[in-house]
Design a protein around this motif. Structure first.
Motif, PDB file in Angstrom:
ATOM      1  N   GLU A 133       0.886  -1.194   0.130  1.00  0.00           N
ATOM      2  CA  GLU A 133       0.013  -0.045  -0.118  1.00  0.00           C
ATOM      3  C   GLU A 133       0.923   1.243   0.040  1.00  0.00           C
ATOM      4  OE1 GLU A 133      -3.322  -0.007   2.687  1.00  0.00           O
ATOM      5  OE2 GLU A 133      -3.897  -2.090   2.193  1.00  0.00           O
ATOM      6  N   ALA A 134       2.184   1.149   0.585  1.00  0.00           N
ATOM      7  CA  ALA A 134       2.951   2.550   0.445  1.00  0.00           C
ATOM      8  C   ALA A 134       3.903   2.345  -0.851  1.00  0.00           C
ATOM      9  CB  ALA A 134       3.827   2.265   1.667  1.00  0.00           C
ATOM     10  N   ALA A 155       4.755  12.434  12.983  1.00  0.00           N
ATOM     11  CA  ALA A 155       5.425  12.513  14.222  1.00  0.00           C
ATOM     12  C   ALA A 155       5.215  11.412  15.179  1.00  0.00           C
ATOM     13  CB  ALA A 155       4.686  14.013  14.831  1.00  0.00           C
ATOM     14  N   GLU A 156       4.245  10.721  14.857  1.00  0.00           N
ATOM     15  CA  GLU A 156       4.026   9.473  15.651  1.00  0.00           C
ATOM     16  C   GLU A 156       5.096   8.376  15.745  1.00  0.00           C
ATOM     17  OE1 GLU A 156       1.812   8.489  18.218  1.00  0.00           O
ATOM     18  OE2 GLU A 156       0.912  10.651  17.888  1.00  0.00           O
ATOM     19  N   LEU A 157       5.719   8.485  14.502  1.00  0.00           N
ATOM     20  CA  LEU A 157       7.140   7.530  14.376  1.00  0.00           C
ATOM     21  C   LEU A 157       8.137   8.063  15.175  1.00  0.00           C
ATOM     22  CD1 LEU A 157       6.524   7.008  10.437  1.00  0.00           C
ATOM     23  CD2 LEU A 157       5.881   5.374  12.307  1.00  0.00           C
ATOM     24  N   PHE A 158       8.227   9.213  15.499  1.00  0.00           N
ATOM     25  CA  PHE A 158       9.503   9.746  16.418  1.00  0.00           C
ATOM     26  C   PHE A 158       9.145   9.793  17.870  1.00  0.00           C
ATOM     27  CE2 PHE A 158       9.817  11.323  12.009  1.00  0.00           C
ATOM     28  CZ  PHE A 158      11.193  11.359  11.825  1.00  0.00           C
ATOM     29  N   VAL A 159       8.333   9.172  18.309  1.00  0.00           N
ATOM     30  CA  VAL A 159       7.727   8.997  19.703  1.00  0.00           C
ATOM     31  C   VAL A 159       8.570   8.276  20.455  1.00  0.00           C
ATOM     32  CG1 VAL A 159       5.996   8.449  21.570  1.00  0.00           C
ATOM     33  CG2 VAL A 159       5.300   9.831  19.351  1.00  0.00           C
ATOM     34  N   GLU A 160       9.430   8.462  21.448  1.00  0.00           N
ATOM     35  CA  GLU A 160      10.687   7.744  22.109  1.00  0.00           C
ATOM     36  C   GLU A 160       9.546   7.041  22.724  1.00  0.00           C
ATOM     37  OE1 GLU A 160      14.710   7.872  24.367  1.00  0.00           O
ATOM     38  OE2 GLU A 160      13.913   9.660  23.434  1.00  0.00           O
ATOM     39  N   PRO A 161       9.958   5.525  22.929  1.00  0.00           N
ATOM     40  CA  PRO A 161       9.087   4.602  23.850  1.00  0.00           C
ATOM     41  C   PRO A 161       9.576   4.732  25.232  1.00  0.00           C
ATOM     42  CG  PRO A 161      10.862   3.230  22.531  1.00  0.00           C
ATOM     43  CD  PRO A 161      10.845   4.621  22.102  1.00  0.00           C
ATOM     44  N   ALA A 186       3.116   6.242   7.086  1.00  0.00           N
ATOM     45  CA  ALA A 186       2.223   6.770   7.949  1.00  0.00           C
ATOM     46  C   ALA A 186       0.810   7.098   7.370  1.00  0.00           C
ATOM     47  CB  ALA A 186       2.788   8.294   8.620  1.00  0.00           C
ATOM     48  N   ASN A 187       0.857   7.382   6.112  1.00  0.00           N
ATOM     49  CA  ASN A 187      -0.451   7.504   5.397  1.00  0.00           C
ATOM     50  C   ASN A 187      -1.310   6.107   5.739  1.00  0.00           C
ATOM     51  OD1 ASN A 187      -0.261  10.271   5.059  1.00  0.00           O
ATOM     52  ND2 ASN A 187       0.486  10.297   3.160  1.00  0.00           N
ATOM     53  N   VAL A 188      -0.543   5.202   5.213  1.00  0.00           N
ATOM     54  CA  VAL A 188      -1.180   3.841   5.215  1.00  0.00           C
ATOM     55  C   VAL A 188      -1.605   3.407   6.518  1.00  0.00           C
ATOM     56  CG1 VAL A 188      -0.690   1.425   4.857  1.00  0.00           C
ATOM     57  CG2 VAL A 188       0.339   3.165   3.279  1.00  0.00           C
ATOM     58  N   LEU A 189      -0.814   3.897   7.584  1.00  0.00           N
ATOM     59  CA  LEU A 189      -1.154   3.481   9.085  1.00  0.00           C
ATOM     60  C   LEU A 189      -2.245   4.528   9.415  1.00  0.00           C
ATOM     61  CD1 LEU A 189       2.282   2.764  10.280  1.00  0.00           C
ATOM     62  CD2 LEU A 189       0.480   1.122   9.622  1.00  0.00           C
ATOM     63  N   GLY A 190      -2.703   5.503   8.702  1.00  0.00           N
ATOM     64  CA  GLY A 190      -3.781   6.345   9.116  1.00  0.00           C
ATOM     65  C   GLY A 190      -3.004   7.367  10.392  1.00  0.00           C
TER      66      GLY A 190
END
Length: 89
Positions: free
Chosen positions: A28-29, A63-69, A55-59
């Motif tokens: 999809e990406a 920025a959500e991909l850069f959140v430190e766990p 990110a678009n495929v995941l909706g």
């Protein structure tokens, strides 16, 4: 954890939470499935355009991909292997 590892951690977390396989995400990406695996393992320097496509495929927002766990966060378990069963009537 370096930035590539954080992106990979979050990509897998979001993908699994939505029940999407690496293959489906890649399709999809419009990127290679093996590339998705390398991104999730923190082995690739990902372009902004690729992050946006994922990110678009995941909706989600990029920025959500850069959140430190959290320090005590456990790795996301893999999706169950195999095809999903069709519902029976």
């Amino acid at each position: 954890m370096d930035t590539r590892e954080i992106i990979g951690w979050n990509l897998r977390r979001l993908r699994v939470a939505k029940g999407i396989s690496q293959e489906r995400l890649a399709l999809e990406a419009a990127i290679d499935r093996a590339y998705v695996g390398r991104v999730e393992r923190g082995e690739e320097n990902v372009t902004v355009a690729t992050l946006e496509a994922l990110a678009n495929v995941l909706g989600e927002r990029v920025a959500e991909l850069f959140v430190e766990p959290a320090k005590d966060a456990k790795p996301t378990p893999p999706l169950r292997a195999g095809r999903k069963r069709k519902p029976t009537a």
